[in-house]
Design a protein around this motif. Sequence first.
Motif, short mmCIF file in Angstrom:
data_model
loop_
_atom_site.label_atom_id
_atom_site.label_comp_id
_atom_site.label_asym_id
_atom_site.label_seq_id
_atom_site.Cartn_x
_atom_site.Cartn_y
_atom_site.Cartn_z
N UNK A 234 0.81 -1.21 0.00
CA UNK A 234 0.00 0.00 0.00
C UNK A 234 0.85 1.26 0.00
N UNK A 235 0.18 2.40 -0.11
CA UNK A 235 0.87 3.68 -0.21
C UNK A 235 1.21 4.23 1.18
N UNK A 236 2.34 4.90 1.26
CA UNK A 236 2.72 5.55 2.52
C UNK A 236 1.79 6.71 2.83
N UNK A 237 1.50 7.52 1.81
CA UNK A 237 0.66 8.70 1.98
C UNK A 237 -0.43 8.68 0.91
N UNK A 238 -1.69 8.73 1.35
CA UNK A 238 -2.82 8.79 0.43
C UNK A 238 -3.44 10.18 0.54
#
Length: 343
Positions: A234-238
């Motif tokens: 998954x992404x660190x920052x959404x």
Amino acid sequence: MKAAVISAPYRFNIEDREAPSPASGEVLIRVRAVGICGSDVHGMEADGGSRRPPGLIMGHEAAGEIVAVGAGVDGWKAGDRVALNPQLYCGHCHACRRGWPNLCENGVTLGSARKQLTHGAMREYIAVPTRQIYKLPDNLSFDEGATLDFVGNAFHVMNRSNSQLGDCFLVIGTGAIGLVAVQLARLRGAGKIIAVDTSPAKLELARKFGADRVVNPLTEDVLAAVKEETDGYGADVVLEMVGLPSTYETAVRAAKMQGTVMALGFAANEVTLPIQPLLFNEVTIVGCTGFSFEGPVVLDMIADGRIDVKPLITHEYPLEDIERGFEALLDKKSDAIKVIIHP
């Protein structure tokens, strides 16, 4: 002066109004450019209609030139070119004293009725306190100056994200703010940037600005694409820039363990979040609104080319054609991003 006054959702009367006079500590500005914001569109619809009611002069993304100054004004003169911070703040409440003018307890927003009817900049002249204005760099047009508010929003979101070099950013929604966020993520040293939107034209622009992967949720599974790009983590920052229940759900599910969801999008009054990934992945959700004291830095970065706003200005109309501006934004085939009105 001419002013565009809301008569019904997406309908305006062009009226003759008396030009305001600057009070003590204020300047009178001849408005030269004012943008139509996504919040203006949502504010006319069911969830936010109370924020843009009939009788209101809307418009909060504005730039112009000073034509008169009120008593006690120092450092400003007629002819100065300025951009406006539309979030009027008092300067003395608890939030303002802490350096959070965007959270002012007595604050109101130009062109909105969220707290009280506050006429905005869709008119030829507007008077505002000097603390609400920033000098436009000489090489910036009024149109570019009118982008301060939405660029400032993206800047504020990025500053509050506490991201680190090499982080993976997922930008959900590549409207004007999202496209600036893509540029800022690249400047911030992103390891990877994934951009999501339903507009092929906006996704192409996101790619131009530095997105490594673009995803159209109408044709591709967003979560599968994010997992593919992040080895399943998954992404660190959404960055949530849309504001719908479905996009907020995607944002939480797409965040990695101890990832961060930056919540700026506001198109519905309530959203439901999936509790299991929120809890078991220890996802942090950070709310964001407006911008604080980033204005001068934002304008400098636009002026020196680090932030490119010119491709975002897709449509321009005179004040008399303001309804055409809204029609362009509502027409998915127009590929409108930022519509500028010239009073």
